[in-house]
Design an enzyme around this catalytic site. Sequence first.
Site, short mmCIF file in Angstrom:
data_model
loop_
_atom_site.label_atom_id
_atom_site.label_comp_id
_atom_site.label_asym_id
_atom_site.label_seq_id
_atom_site.Cartn_x
_atom_site.Cartn_y
_atom_site.Cartn_z
N ARG A 178 11.62 -6.63 4.81
CA ARG A 178 11.58 -5.23 5.19
C ARG A 178 12.24 -5.03 6.56
O ARG A 178 12.91 -4.03 6.81
CB ARG A 178 10.12 -4.75 5.23
N ARG A 190 -0.07 -9.12 13.46
CA ARG A 190 -0.65 -8.13 12.54
C ARG A 190 -1.51 -8.79 11.47
O ARG A 190 -2.53 -8.24 11.07
CB ARG A 190 0.47 -7.27 11.93
N LYS A 229 0.83 -1.21 0.00
CA LYS A 229 0.00 0.00 0.00
C LYS A 229 0.86 1.27 0.00
O LYS A 229 0.64 2.18 -0.79
CB LYS A 229 -0.91 0.04 1.24
N ARG A 287 -8.96 0.81 9.41
CA ARG A 287 -8.57 -0.57 9.70
C ARG A 287 -9.63 -1.31 10.50
O ARG A 287 -9.47 -2.50 10.79
CB ARG A 287 -7.27 -0.58 10.50
N ARG A 343 12.30 -1.87 10.97
CA ARG A 343 11.07 -1.46 11.67
C ARG A 343 10.87 -2.37 12.87
O ARG A 343 10.91 -3.59 12.74
CB ARG A 343 9.87 -1.59 10.72
P1 AMP Z 1 1.39 0.35 9.18
O1 AMP Z 1 2.62 1.14 8.92
O2 AMP Z 1 0.20 0.86 8.42
O3 AMP Z 1 1.58 -1.14 9.01
O4 AMP Z 1 1.02 0.57 10.73
C1 AMP Z 1 1.92 0.19 11.75
C2 AMP Z 1 1.16 0.09 13.07
O5 AMP Z 1 0.59 1.36 13.40
C3 AMP Z 1 -0.01 -0.88 13.08
O6 AMP Z 1 0.39 -2.21 13.33
C4 AMP Z 1 -0.86 -0.31 14.21
O7 AMP Z 1 -0.30 -0.62 15.47
C5 AMP Z 1 -0.69 1.19 14.01
N1 AMP Z 1 -1.72 1.73 13.08
C6 AMP Z 1 -1.51 2.27 11.84
N2 AMP Z 1 -2.67 2.63 11.29
C7 AMP Z 1 -3.64 2.30 12.18
C8 AMP Z 1 -5.06 2.41 12.18
N3 AMP Z 1 -5.74 2.92 11.13
N4 AMP Z 1 -5.72 1.96 13.28
C9 AMP Z 1 -5.08 1.46 14.33
N5 AMP Z 1 -3.75 1.32 14.40
C10 AMP Z 1 -3.03 1.74 13.33
#
Ligand code: AMP
Length: 187
Positions: free
Chosen positions: A127, A144, A13, A88, A133
């Site tokens: 990654r 996740r 994404k 989400r 990360r």
């Molecule tokens: P991402 O980079 O989108 O994979 O997000 C990394 C982490 O940030 C996720 O595993 C969640 O802990 C938190 N996070 C990001 N976006 C959301 C969201 N829309 N709702 C809740 N937690 C989020």
Amino acid sequence: MQLIFLGPPGAGKGTQAKIFLERSGIVQISTGDILRVAVSAGTELGLKAKSFMDKGELVPDSVVIGIIEERIQESDCKKGFVLDGFPRTLEQAKALDGILDKLKIALNHVINFEVPDEELVKRLLGRAAAEGRSDDNPESIKNRLKVFKEKTQPLISYYAEKKILRNINGTGSTTEIAEKVKATIGV
Ligand code: AMP
């Protein structure tokens, strides 16, 4: 144009949102990026989010909804935006509908990137090695993916019912996938 890039962690994404930004000038809004910046800066938001993120859990809905509500009203969003990693949960999706209604903004397309689990795990472990990360470790990755299935997958039918869901096969090269995105949304 307002878009959502939907899909499990590792589906591409963020990569596709960056390519789309270069092509169209339409900004990428990644809640994950916003939260990571807050964590490294040690802000109140970051302190609240860190423990959830490290475990691969979702940060509470109220927190991310507040972030999005403010962010989409900033001046660089006038041409539109790509939401990457938001919504989400169904609660986030419904809150987004309410915010967009209030602002009289339409949602044009929800691009759903489909990638098999084995491929996702391979990409996320890759990654972890490349970017370091803190949530790209095997334990967090497993959680996740589980959280995605439980909390985020229901959004696929939510947007399908609204007739704005576009499924894209997210396997293949970055360029091939970018071409599919272009063909799907016409930009
Ligand atoms: P991402 O980079 O989108 O994979 O997000 C990394 C982490 O940030 C996720 O595993 C969640 O802990 C938190 N996070 C990001 N976006 C959301 C969201 N829309 N709702 C809740 N937690 C989020």
